[in-house]
Design a protein around this motif. Sequence first.
Motif, PDB file in Angstrom:
ATOM      1  N   TRP A   1      28.392  34.660  32.866  1.00  0.00           N
ATOM      2  CA  TRP A   1      27.840  34.579  34.033  1.00  0.00           C
ATOM      3  C   TRP A   1      28.457  33.319  34.822  1.00  0.00           C
ATOM      4  CZ3 TRP A   1      23.503  37.897  35.501  1.00  0.00           C
ATOM      5  CH2 TRP A   1      22.981  38.417  34.461  1.00  0.00           C
ATOM      6  N   MET A   2      28.525  33.552  36.225  1.00  0.00           N
ATOM      7  CA  MET A   2      29.091  32.565  37.055  1.00  0.00           C
ATOM      8  C   MET A   2      28.433  33.132  38.699  1.00  0.00           C
ATOM      9  SD  MET A   2      32.757  30.832  37.609  1.00  0.00           S
ATOM     10  CE  MET A   2      32.966  29.583  38.785  1.00  0.00           C
ATOM     11  N   ALA A   3      27.863  31.994  39.029  1.00  0.00           N
ATOM     12  CA  ALA A   3      27.725  31.981  40.760  1.00  0.00           C
ATOM     13  C   ALA A   3      27.578  30.592  41.265  1.00  0.00           C
ATOM     14  CB  ALA A   3      26.582  32.600  40.888  1.00  0.00           C
ATOM     15  N   VAL A   4      27.926  30.921  42.434  1.00  0.00           N
ATOM     16  CA  VAL A   4      27.563  29.574  43.433  1.00  0.00           C
ATOM     17  C   VAL A   4      26.890  30.075  44.465  1.00  0.00           C
ATOM     18  CG1 VAL A   4      28.878  28.152  45.163  1.00  0.00           C
ATOM     19  CG2 VAL A   4      29.977  28.731  42.855  1.00  0.00           C
TER      20      VAL A   4
ATOM     21  N   LEU B   1      33.919  26.636  49.462  1.00  0.00           N
ATOM     22  CA  LEU B   1      34.262  25.243  49.574  1.00  0.00           C
ATOM     23  C   LEU B   1      34.797  24.604  48.398  1.00  0.00           C
ATOM     24  CD1 LEU B   1      30.489  24.184  50.938  1.00  0.00           C
ATOM     25  CD2 LEU B   1      32.692  24.638  52.347  1.00  0.00           C
ATOM     26  N   GLY B   2      35.295  25.435  47.422  1.00  0.00           N
ATOM     27  CA  GLY B   2      36.033  24.864  46.350  1.00  0.00           C
ATOM     28  C   GLY B   2      35.153  24.556  45.266  1.00  0.00           C
ATOM     29  N   LEU B   3      33.817  24.680  45.330  1.00  0.00           N
ATOM     30  CA  LEU B   3      32.789  24.453  44.152  1.00  0.00           C
ATOM     31  C   LEU B   3      33.194  25.407  43.067  1.00  0.00           C
ATOM     32  CD1 LEU B   3      29.518  23.723  46.273  1.00  0.00           C
ATOM     33  CD2 LEU B   3      30.925  22.059  45.342  1.00  0.00           C
ATOM     34  N   GLY B   4      33.216  26.609  43.384  1.00  0.00           N
ATOM     35  CA  GLY B   4      33.652  27.596  42.058  1.00  0.00           C
ATOM     36  C   GLY B   4      34.937  27.340  41.306  1.00  0.00           C
ATOM     37  N   THR B   5      35.852  26.657  41.993  1.00  0.00           N
ATOM     38  CA  THR B   5      36.941  26.359  41.333  1.00  0.00           C
ATOM     39  C   THR B   5      36.784  25.137  40.626  1.00  0.00           C
ATOM     40  OG1 THR B   5      38.361  27.276  43.046  1.00  0.00           O
ATOM     41  CG2 THR B   5      39.443  25.805  41.755  1.00  0.00           C
TER      42      THR B   5
ATOM     43  N   PRO C   1      30.956  43.623  48.196  1.00  0.00           N
ATOM     44  CA  PRO C   1      30.944  42.327  48.019  1.00  0.00           C
ATOM     45  C   PRO C   1      31.573  41.733  46.628  1.00  0.00           C
ATOM     46  CG  PRO C   1      28.644  43.508  48.258  1.00  0.00           C
ATOM     47  CD  PRO C   1      29.853  44.456  48.223  1.00  0.00           C
ATOM     48  N   TYR C   2      32.180  42.621  45.941  1.00  0.00           N
ATOM     49  CA  TYR C   2      32.722  42.154  44.955  1.00  0.00           C
ATOM     50  C   TYR C   2      34.409  41.832  44.808  1.00  0.00           C
ATOM     51  CZ  TYR C   2      29.101  42.072  41.677  1.00  0.00           C
ATOM     52  OH  TYR C   2      27.871  41.676  41.035  1.00  0.00           O
ATOM     53  N   GLU C   3      34.856  42.386  46.234  1.00  0.00           N
ATOM     54  CA  GLU C   3      36.063  42.008  46.680  1.00  0.00           C
ATOM     55  C   GLU C   3      36.182  40.444  46.486  1.00  0.00           C
ATOM     56  OE1 GLU C   3      37.085  43.718  50.396  1.00  0.00           O
ATOM     57  OE2 GLU C   3      36.388  45.736  49.722  1.00  0.00           O
ATOM     58  N   ALA C   4      35.355  39.645  46.835  1.00  0.00           N
ATOM     59  CA  ALA C   4      35.427  38.217  46.860  1.00  0.00           C
ATOM     60  C   ALA C   4      35.586  37.759  45.396  1.00  0.00           C
ATOM     61  CB  ALA C   4      34.060  37.583  47.532  1.00  0.00           C
ATOM     62  N   THR C   5      34.689  38.376  44.615  1.00  0.00           N
ATOM     63  CA  THR C   5      34.665  37.995  43.204  1.00  0.00           C
ATOM     64  C   THR C   5      36.169  38.193  42.836  1.00  0.00           C
ATOM     65  OG1 THR C   5      32.199  38.788  42.905  1.00  0.00           O
ATOM     66  CG2 THR C   5      33.541  38.512  41.080  1.00  0.00           C
ATOM     67  N   ARG C   6      36.732  39.354  42.899  1.00  0.00           N
ATOM     68  CA  ARG C   6      38.022  39.665  42.176  1.00  0.00           C
ATOM     69  C   ARG C   6      39.004  38.723  42.934  1.00  0.00           C
ATOM     70  NH1 ARG C   6      36.056  44.855  43.086  1.00  0.00           N
ATOM     71  NH2 ARG C   6      37.221  45.080  44.948  1.00  0.00           N
TER      72      ARG C   6
ATOM     73  N   GLU D   1      41.600  36.190  40.754  1.00  0.00           N
ATOM     74  CA  GLU D   1      43.057  36.567  40.554  1.00  0.00           C
ATOM     75  C   GLU D   1      43.520  35.391  41.259  1.00  0.00           C
ATOM     76  OE1 GLU D   1      43.614  40.284  42.661  1.00  0.00           O
ATOM     77  OE2 GLU D   1      42.313  41.567  41.182  1.00  0.00           O
ATOM     78  N   ARG D   2      42.998  34.663  42.118  1.00  0.00           N
ATOM     79  CA  ARG D   2      43.461  33.468  42.686  1.00  0.00           C
ATOM     80  C   ARG D   2      43.400  32.433  41.588  1.00  0.00           C
ATOM     81  NH1 ARG D   2      43.039  29.676  47.237  1.00  0.00           N
ATOM     82  NH2 ARG D   2      43.419  27.475  46.288  1.00  0.00           N
ATOM     83  N   SER D   3      42.630  32.268  40.639  1.00  0.00           N
ATOM     84  CA  SER D   3      42.236  31.376  39.598  1.00  0.00           C
ATOM     85  C   SER D   3      43.290  31.823  38.447  1.00  0.00           C
ATOM     86  CB  SER D   3      40.716  31.511  39.270  1.00  0.00           C
ATOM     87  OG  SER D   3      39.990  30.881  40.292  1.00  0.00           O
TER      88      SER D   3
END
Length: 128
Positions: free
Chosen positions: A41-44, A51-55, A86-91, A95-97
């Motif tokens: 599980w992960m969510a901001v 804002l970079g908090l997830g990173t 909505p899951y485009e942001a998640t992927r 991928e960015r990570s």
Amino acid sequence: MPGHVEHAAASQDGWVVVDAGTVAGFALAERKSPAGAEISWMAVDRPRRRLGLGTLLLNRMLGDLSADAVSVIEVKTLDRSSGYEPYEATRAFWERSGFVQVDTIDPLPGWPAGNPAAIYVAALRPTR
Ligand SMILES: CC(C)(COP(=O)(O)OP(=O)(O)OC[C@H]1O[C@@H](n2cnc3c(N)ncnc32)[C@H](O)[C@@H]1OP(=O)(O)O)[C@@H](O)C(=O)NCCC(=O)NCCS
């Protein structure tokens, strides 16, 4: 959904990111084998996304897991073939990570039909 999170939080390792004095996000990880774990599980908080908090949260979690001998980390999310925007942001986040999609499973046991699962992994250190 909150019931699932509570259950996981009682049995898995958890992290929170605090911003302006309040919890802005959380993540849970489940050890699957001595060197393998899954982000379950992960969510901001929605207003505080991008804002970079997830990173920040992910980097701390992966650093702690790596220090605890985890070499490979997995996360499952909704595959792009679902067409669910909505899951485009998640992927994009995974991928960015540095996560690499290695499979698509549909149906994934335990997931409702019609929700193709994208299986992502990232290496925290070489394994061979
Ligand atoms: C996925 C999630 C945790 C990311 O948290 P976040 O704090 O917004 O992430 P960050 O700000 O650190 O974003 C890091 C990078 O990911 C990518 N990214 C994140 N959100 C994005 C979006 N909406 N669109 C495109 N790229 C995005 C960008 O490359 C971003 O870097 P940039 O802002 O410099 O371009 C958050 O969107 C969320 O809680 N989503 C809902 C729950 C969820 O999907 N959890 C994961 C289930 S598998």
